[in-house]
Design a protein around this motif. Sequence first.
Motif, PDB file in Angstrom:
ATOM      1  N   GLU A   1      -3.447 -12.668   6.393  1.00  0.00           N
ATOM      2  CA  GLU A   1      -4.944 -12.379   6.675  1.00  0.00           C
ATOM      3  C   GLU A   1      -5.894 -12.529   5.649  1.00  0.00           C
TER       4      GLU A   1
ATOM      5  N   ARG B   1       0.719  -1.086   0.084  1.00  0.00           N
ATOM      6  CA  ARG B   1       0.075   0.132  -0.066  1.00  0.00           C
ATOM      7  C   ARG B   1       0.976   1.297  -0.037  1.00  0.00           C
TER       8      ARG B   1
ATOM      9  N   ASP C   1      -4.810 -11.863   1.988  1.00  0.00           N
ATOM     10  CA  ASP C   1      -3.518 -11.512   1.790  1.00  0.00           C
ATOM     11  C   ASP C   1      -2.515 -12.697   1.797  1.00  0.00           C
TER      12      ASP C   1
ATOM     13  N   ASN D   1      -9.303 -10.420   4.908  1.00  0.00           N
ATOM     14  CA  ASN D   1     -10.072  -9.264   5.112  1.00  0.00           C
ATOM     15  C   ASN D   1     -11.688  -9.211   4.955  1.00  0.00           C
TER      16      ASN D   1
HETATM   17 MG   LIG Z   1      -3.728  -6.806   4.847  1.00  0.00          MG
END
Ligand SMILES: [Mg+2]
Length: 304
Positions: free
Chosen positions: A276, A228, A263, A278
């Motif tokens: 993870e 990100r 992810d 989400n």
């Molecule tokens: Mg993440």
Amino acid sequence: MIVILGVENEAHAKRVATYLQAKGEEYIFLDTQNYPNSIFLDWEATERNKGNITINNKKIPLSDIKSAYWRNFSDVKYEHFEDGENSEFLSSMLERERRSALHSFFYSLDTNWVNSMHAFDLHKKKAFLTSEFKKNGIRVPKTLITNDKDALIRFYEENDKNIIYKPVLGGAYTQKITDESLTDEQLATLKVSPVQFQEFVDGVDIRVYAFKNTLYSAIIEASTIDFREDMESKLIPVDLPKKVQEDCFKMMKIADLKYSGIDIRLSNKGEYVFIEANPAPMFIHAERVTGFPLTEELIKLLLS
Ligand SMILES: [Mg+2]
Ligand SMILES: Nc1ncnc2c1ncn2[C@@H]1O[C@H](COP(=O)(O)OP(=O)(O)O)[C@@H](O)[C@H]1O
């Protein structure tokens, strides 16, 4: 009627609304910050979906709610109530009351939640989910949560000085630990908050969009550890091995998800390590650059 939990000017909520409209489906935005000031709610706790919610003067019987898309949850507002010496007590008591009512209602409303409050609550216990994934044979990074500097140093040494740190709950960039970053000043910050440390999985990021029994996956090409941070990051569609696909579905089951943005790190040694799952991932950028029909899949789920 489909409830969109979020606000009208948020891109993903808006996009879902636009698609629903095109299909002639009725929807309404629910911003919980307005409860109980301008949103009215009654439900009989001992009955299934018996009651009404009134939003913007529109009264909706709970039994008319076909599904609910959970995009953003702003919870209830804290308001200061003047009551002399008791102001603080009264204000926080009223906040607790609002929250207890709203959360109980979200747990009680028997509808097609995408995703449920239970899933969101679980997601906030990230380290617990990591351990559940591991228990079920999913490869996750070795993880330590601590506010004890000695434990951190031990973990750092044990993992060949190859670890990252990130928040326990998420929401800030992942960074590598180095000898230089372990200053007394830095270590002292552990007294303010625990931190999550993990073995660093050197490799590339994979983002999987998972819907009940369909997966769309892409490699993210970024120049930073946390993708990100790289605004130019690209998504390149990729096929996943069978076992990795199965683990994605397993992960969703454990985390109580019907839809997820998962992810994964693909290590330089070819190992898939799950980071993870989400519960309300952003998907507009991914849809635009990959052509994956993510909005359509989400809508299909909401209308199923
Ligand atoms: Mg993440
Ligand atoms: N153990 C790790 N090794 C390498 N990169 C990681 C690791 N953990 C997280 N990252 C990188 O940081 C990103 C954000 O971490 P994540 O745990 O998903 O937190 P968030 O809740 O902030 O999204 C991941 O998508 C990945 O790119």
